[in-house]
Design an enzyme around this catalytic site. Structure first.
Site, short mmCIF file in Angstrom:
data_model
loop_
_atom_site.label_atom_id
_atom_site.label_comp_id
_atom_site.label_asym_id
_atom_site.label_seq_id
_atom_site.Cartn_x
_atom_site.Cartn_y
_atom_site.Cartn_z
N ASP A 119 25.83 54.36 -24.81
CA ASP A 119 26.12 52.98 -25.19
C ASP A 119 26.19 52.94 -26.73
O ASP A 119 25.77 53.89 -27.40
CB ASP A 119 24.99 52.09 -24.66
CG ASP A 119 25.09 50.66 -25.13
OD1 ASP A 119 26.18 50.08 -25.02
OD2 ASP A 119 24.08 50.12 -25.63
N ASP A 121 25.91 49.43 -28.85
CA ASP A 121 25.07 48.35 -29.38
C ASP A 121 23.60 48.58 -29.05
O ASP A 121 23.21 48.66 -27.88
CB ASP A 121 25.51 47.01 -28.80
CG ASP A 121 26.87 46.56 -29.34
OD1 ASP A 121 27.15 46.82 -30.52
OD2 ASP A 121 27.64 45.95 -28.56
#
Length: 376
Positions: A119, A121
């Site tokens: 991922d 963020d």
């Protein structure tokens, strides 16, 4: 930290496949050391004196598949890393034996069998700054900058977040119940961006002024993956262009091993935003269903059977689903929530192999990659 959490984070040691409750109980093993391991520069030197080489090799041989034994006899740095993981208060490992087994398979497979799916963020980027102030996500880049330039439009982004953010993290709703709300949130936000026709130059400038900050060690981590030809797949429900511009600004260029699976802004001939890529990717659909099968992604990860998965939410745990392979997935989760929310913390322990509590670094991911590279 609460006493309950502190007790659960007790400083256990992991040596030769066994778990020790105190350092005193392994002093009898201090006869030989492993100071020639490539990790000697990154682990505390005192830890090396706690390992008996013969014990480690025998334990590795007992646990490993037959064809792996000879390689493990050369060097088995897995117990050293396990001891580090279990000795840190901010790291939770619910099943050390399972984690050690996955690490051993990854070490034997080496860099050529490894892929990192991460991922972006609050995983590659920091959740908060040194003052504890929350930093931005890729969507948040528009929230922050548009509010400054066009307050009325900026307020619309803020209103959307205030409405849907509590739904995303509600403990009273199932994932299936949340999905329609996430689709509405993402779709409306994207429409606001497209209708405003933001230019590519404007968005790049937004990124320069944004409050997105790399985790400590992120640049070195990404460069190390590139140097060892380990694919990095950044799988984000955010805005992929923001990630690309951020990497270009911080690294100078996008590393050749890096792939993006994200919501991409499409631009017209005048470089103004005109649409978003399909299908829409939100928090709860981060799996193979949103990946175009003909993309270079599948070609470049062919044969990469061992997956290191990095995430910070429940929506990240299935990012490896659909990738054809028969190797292990080691799931490393960043927990940014409250330590008082023991139910949430326990849930993270259940779905992630390794849980990193309020960790602003990529140290653990780097150590994992280091031991994979060290054996070949």
């Amino acid at each position: 930290m609460s006493n309950k959490v502190a007790r659960r984070l007790g400083k256990c040691l992991f040596v030769s496949g066994r778990r020790f409750e105190s350092r005193q109980s392994i002093l009898q093993l201090r006869t030989e050391t492993l100071t020639d391991t490539p990790l000697s520069a990154t682990l505390d030197q005192s830890q090396f004196s706690m390992f008996k080489a013969a014990e480690i090799v025998n334990a590795a041989a007992a646990c490993a598949e037959a064809e792996c034994i000879e390689q493990l006899k050369k060097t088995d740095v897995v117990p050293l890393l396990m001891n580090y993981l279990l000795g840190e208060e901010q790291i939770l490992v619910a099943d050390p034996t399972a984690v050690a087994a996955k690490l051993r398979k990854m070490v034997v497979g080496g860099a050529g069998k490894t892929v990192v799916i991460s991922d972006f963020d609050y995983t590659l980027s920091r959740f908060a700054n040194e003052q504890g102030e929350r930093l931005s996500t890729t969507h948040g880049v528009f929230d922050d900058n548009v509010m400054r330039l066009k307050p009325e439009l900026g307020q619309k982004f803020v209103d959307l977040k205030n409405k849907y953010y509590p739904i995303e993290f509600s403990p009273n709703l199932t994932m299936e119940e949340k999905i329609p709300h996430m689709e509405k949130w993402w779709g409306t936000s994207h429409s606001l961006i497209v209708n405003e026709k933001f230019s590519k130059n404007t968005i790049e400038d937004f990124v320069r002024q944004s409050r997105i900050v790399f985790k400590d060690g992120a640049e070195d981590f990404i460069e190390a993956l590139d140097a060892h030809n380990i694919p990095l797949v950044i799988f984000s429900a955010g805005i992929g262009n923001i990630i690309e511009y951020f990497l270009q600004q911080k690294l100078g260029a996008i590393p050749r091993n890096t792939h993006f699976i994200s919501n991409m802004i499409l631009f017209d001939e005048d470089d103004n935003a005109c649409a978003f890529s399909e299908p829409l990717i939100h928090t709860f659909c981060k799996n193979s269903s949103v990946i175009q099968k003909e993309t270079s992604f599948f070609h470049d990860i062919a044969g990469r059977v061992n997956v290191i998965l990095l995430g910070d939410s429940m929506g990240d745990i299935h990012m490896d689903v659909g990738v054809e392979r028969d190797g292990p997935t080691l799931k490393v989760g960043y927990y940014n929530g409250s330590l008082d929310d023991t139910a949430a913390l326990q849930h993270y322990e259940e779905v992630y192999d390794i849980v990193l509590i309020h960790d602003p670094t990529l140290n653990v991911a780097q150590k994992i990659v280091d031991i994979i590279n060290s054996s070949h």
